[in-house]
Design a protein around this motif. Structure first.
Motif, PDB file in Angstrom:
ATOM      1  N   SER A  69       0.712  -1.126  -0.056  1.00 42.53           N
ATOM      2  CA  SER A  69      -0.035  -0.153  -0.150  1.00 42.53           C
ATOM      3  C   SER A  69       1.040   1.557  -0.002  1.00 42.53           C
ATOM      4  O   SER A  69       0.355   2.288  -0.052  1.00 42.53           O
ATOM      5  N   SER A  70       2.140   1.295   0.315  1.00 41.62           N
ATOM      6  CA  SER A  70       3.050   2.493   0.371  1.00 41.62           C
ATOM      7  C   SER A  70       4.266   1.905  -0.181  1.00 41.62           C
ATOM      8  O   SER A  70       4.729   0.920   0.164  1.00 41.62           O
ATOM      9  N   ALA A  71       5.371   2.850  -0.253  1.00 44.00           N
ATOM     10  CA  ALA A  71       6.709   2.595  -0.269  1.00 44.00           C
ATOM     11  C   ALA A  71       7.267   1.888   0.720  1.00 44.00           C
ATOM     12  O   ALA A  71       8.226   1.051   0.522  1.00 44.00           O
ATOM     13  N   SER A  72       6.890   2.008   1.734  1.00 43.29           N
ATOM     14  CA  SER A  72       7.471   1.217   3.134  1.00 43.29           C
ATOM     15  C   SER A  72       6.863   0.091   3.606  1.00 43.29           C
ATOM     16  O   SER A  72       7.257  -0.504   4.293  1.00 43.29           O
ATOM     17  N   THR A  73       6.029  -0.454   2.899  1.00 44.21           N
ATOM     18  CA  THR A  73       5.220  -1.850   2.988  1.00 44.21           C
ATOM     19  C   THR A  73       6.343  -2.705   2.829  1.00 44.21           C
ATOM     20  O   THR A  73       7.079  -2.890   2.228  1.00 44.21           O
ATOM     21  N   LYS A  74       6.223  -3.550   3.981  1.00 38.50           N
ATOM     22  CA  LYS A  74       7.061  -4.715   4.133  1.00 38.50           C
ATOM     23  C   LYS A  74       6.307  -6.257   4.085  1.00 38.50           C
ATOM     24  O   LYS A  74       5.139  -6.040   4.718  1.00 38.50           O
ATOM     25  N   LEU A  75       6.958  -7.309   3.542  1.00 32.13           N
ATOM     26  CA  LEU A  75       6.026  -8.564   3.951  1.00 32.13           C
ATOM     27  C   LEU A  75       6.720  -9.171   4.716  1.00 32.13           C
ATOM     28  O   LEU A  75       8.141  -9.673   4.403  1.00 32.13           O
ATOM     29  N   THR A  76       6.137 -10.097   5.437  1.00 35.49           N
ATOM     30  CA  THR A  76       6.691 -11.042   6.485  1.00 35.49           C
ATOM     31  C   THR A  76       6.614 -12.340   5.925  1.00 35.49           C
ATOM     32  O   THR A  76       5.286 -12.859   6.044  1.00 35.49           O
ATOM     33  N   TYR A  77       7.532 -13.031   5.676  1.00 39.17           N
ATOM     34  CA  TYR A  77       7.459 -14.575   5.490  1.00 39.17           C
ATOM     35  C   TYR A  77       7.816 -15.344   6.766  1.00 39.17           C
ATOM     36  O   TYR A  77       8.659 -14.907   7.602  1.00 39.17           O
ATOM     37  N   TYR A  96      10.801  -6.488  -2.959  1.00 40.16           N
ATOM     38  CA  TYR A  96      11.169  -5.567  -4.086  1.00 40.16           C
ATOM     39  C   TYR A  96      11.826  -4.459  -3.335  1.00 40.16           C
ATOM     40  O   TYR A  96      11.530  -3.965  -2.188  1.00 40.16           O
ATOM     41  N   THR A  97      12.878  -3.831  -3.928  1.00 38.63           N
ATOM     42  CA  THR A  97      13.280  -2.694  -3.603  1.00 38.63           C
ATOM     43  C   THR A  97      13.383  -1.630  -4.950  1.00 38.63           C
ATOM     44  O   THR A  97      13.886  -1.816  -5.819  1.00 38.63           O
ATOM     45  N   ASN A  98      12.609  -0.440  -4.542  1.00 38.92           N
ATOM     46  CA  ASN A  98      12.405   0.617  -5.607  1.00 38.92           C
ATOM     47  C   ASN A  98      11.949  -0.078  -6.859  1.00 38.92           C
ATOM     48  O   ASN A  98      12.322   0.400  -8.067  1.00 38.92           O
ATOM     49  N   GLY A  99      10.825  -0.824  -6.437  1.00 38.98           N
ATOM     50  CA  GLY A  99       9.943  -1.483  -7.647  1.00 38.98           C
ATOM     51  C   GLY A  99      10.854  -2.203  -8.337  1.00 38.98           C
ATOM     52  O   GLY A  99      10.189  -2.971  -9.348  1.00 38.98           O
ATOM     53  N   VAL A 100      11.885  -3.084  -7.873  1.00 33.50           N
ATOM     54  CA  VAL A 100      12.738  -4.055  -8.705  1.00 33.50           C
ATOM     55  C   VAL A 100      12.751  -5.296  -7.784  1.00 33.50           C
ATOM     56  O   VAL A 100      13.081  -5.197  -6.807  1.00 33.50           O
ATOM     57  N   GLY A 101      12.192  -6.453  -8.548  1.00 30.33           N
ATOM     58  CA  GLY A 101      12.306  -7.713  -7.448  1.00 30.33           C
ATOM     59  C   GLY A 101      13.580  -8.035  -7.495  1.00 30.33           C
ATOM     60  O   GLY A 101      14.254  -8.039  -8.318  1.00 30.33           O
ATOM     61  N   ASN A 102      13.740  -8.473  -6.225  1.00 29.49           N
ATOM     62  CA  ASN A 102      14.959  -9.130  -5.671  1.00 29.49           C
ATOM     63  C   ASN A 102      14.785 -10.289  -4.890  1.00 29.49           C
ATOM     64  O   ASN A 102      13.867 -10.562  -3.936  1.00 29.49           O
ATOM     65  N   TRP A 103      15.988 -11.350  -4.637  1.00 32.22           N
ATOM     66  CA  TRP A 103      15.801 -12.456  -3.684  1.00 32.22           C
ATOM     67  C   TRP A 103      16.554 -12.000  -2.489  1.00 32.22           C
ATOM     68  O   TRP A 103      17.510 -11.400  -2.637  1.00 32.22           O
ATOM     69  N   PRO A 121      11.441  -5.816   1.998  1.00 35.70           N
ATOM     70  CA  PRO A 121      10.699  -4.691   1.513  1.00 35.70           C
ATOM     71  C   PRO A 121       9.825  -5.294   0.385  1.00 35.70           C
ATOM     72  O   PRO A 121      10.236  -5.928  -0.504  1.00 35.70           O
ATOM     73  N   TRP A 122       8.627  -4.633   0.331  1.00 38.27           N
ATOM     74  CA  TRP A 122       7.714  -4.948  -0.835  1.00 38.27           C
ATOM     75  C   TRP A 122       7.187  -3.774  -1.512  1.00 38.27           C
ATOM     76  O   TRP A 122       7.031  -3.787  -2.652  1.00 38.27           O
ATOM     77  N   GLY A 123       7.148  -2.677  -0.990  1.00 34.73           N
ATOM     78  CA  GLY A 123       6.659  -1.361  -1.575  1.00 34.73           C
ATOM     79  C   GLY A 123       5.468  -1.335  -2.233  1.00 34.73           C
ATOM     80  O   GLY A 123       4.334  -2.067  -1.547  1.00 34.73           O
ATOM     81  N   ASN A 124       4.890  -0.626  -2.864  1.00 32.20           N
ATOM     82  CA  ASN A 124       3.822  -0.381  -3.420  1.00 32.20           C
ATOM     83  C   ASN A 124       3.706  -1.404  -4.791  1.00 32.20           C
ATOM     84  O   ASN A 124       3.404  -0.842  -5.951  1.00 32.20           O
ATOM     85  N   ASN A 125       3.841  -2.576  -4.633  1.00 30.54           N
ATOM     86  CA  ASN A 125       3.813  -3.550  -5.612  1.00 30.54           C
ATOM     87  C   ASN A 125       2.588  -4.674  -5.339  1.00 30.54           C
ATOM     88  O   ASN A 125       2.296  -5.005  -4.233  1.00 30.54           O
ATOM     89  N   ALA A 126       2.126  -4.998  -6.532  1.00 33.07           N
ATOM     90  CA  ALA A 126       1.330  -6.098  -6.577  1.00 33.07           C
ATOM     91  C   ALA A 126       1.921  -7.530  -7.255  1.00 33.07           C
ATOM     92  O   ALA A 126       2.142  -7.478  -8.391  1.00 33.07           O
TER      93      ALA A 126
END
Length: 147
Positions: A69-77, A96-103, A121-126
């Motif tokens: 929902s925002s640039a600071s969104t994090k996803l917890t696995y 995601y970092t700055n809209g780029v997917g990473n492992w 980090p997940w950011g504003n990504n779906a």
């Protein structure tokens, strides 16, 4: 407006369904609609496997997507290996970092350890969360995850 007593007593709540009066008719009396009771949401997650020692297996994809929902969104696995299987693995999780997917590394886990949690980090990504596994024991490794 006066409500007929039969209309007030027509609502019946059970553990399986909810019956509500929604209209009346002079000829038929109350008309009801049955709605299923809400069910618990299925957990989001999946499984990833590595076929042999030292080889990254294919990415395991979650059963659900995640919307930041925002640039600071994090996803917890939360990642784990079923207890008693004598397996161990190195695990990476997708973010995601700055809209780029990473492992991102989730570390090394074993069947004898408790669940491992890692926030990325997940950011504003779906997108659909995923993990990747490399077996660190002789033989395969199966790693389950949720988010």
């Amino acid at each position: 407006m006066r409500v007929p007593k039969r209309l007030l007593t027509a609502a019946l709540v059970t553990t399986a369904s909810l019956t509500l009066p929604i209209s009346t008719s002079a000829a038929q009396g109350p008309v009801a609609e049955t709605v299923s009771a809400p069910r618990a949401a299925a957990p989001c997650g999946g499984v990833a496997s590595s076929p042999i020692f030292g080889v990254w297996g294919p990415a395991g994809r979650s059963s659900c997507s995640f919307l930041g929902s925002s640039a600071s969104t994090k996803l917890t696995y939360t990642v784990w290996i079923p207890p008693g299987t004598q397996q161990s693995a190195t695990v990476q999780v997708w973010g995601y970092t700055n809209g780029v997917g990473n492992w991102f590394s989730a570390g090394n886990i074993k069947s004898s350890t408790a669940n491992t949690r890692v926030a990325v980090p997940w950011g504003n990504n779906a997108a659909t969360p995923r993990i990747q596994v490399m077996s660190t024991n002789v033989g395969m490794a199966n790693v389950s995850f949720s988010h």
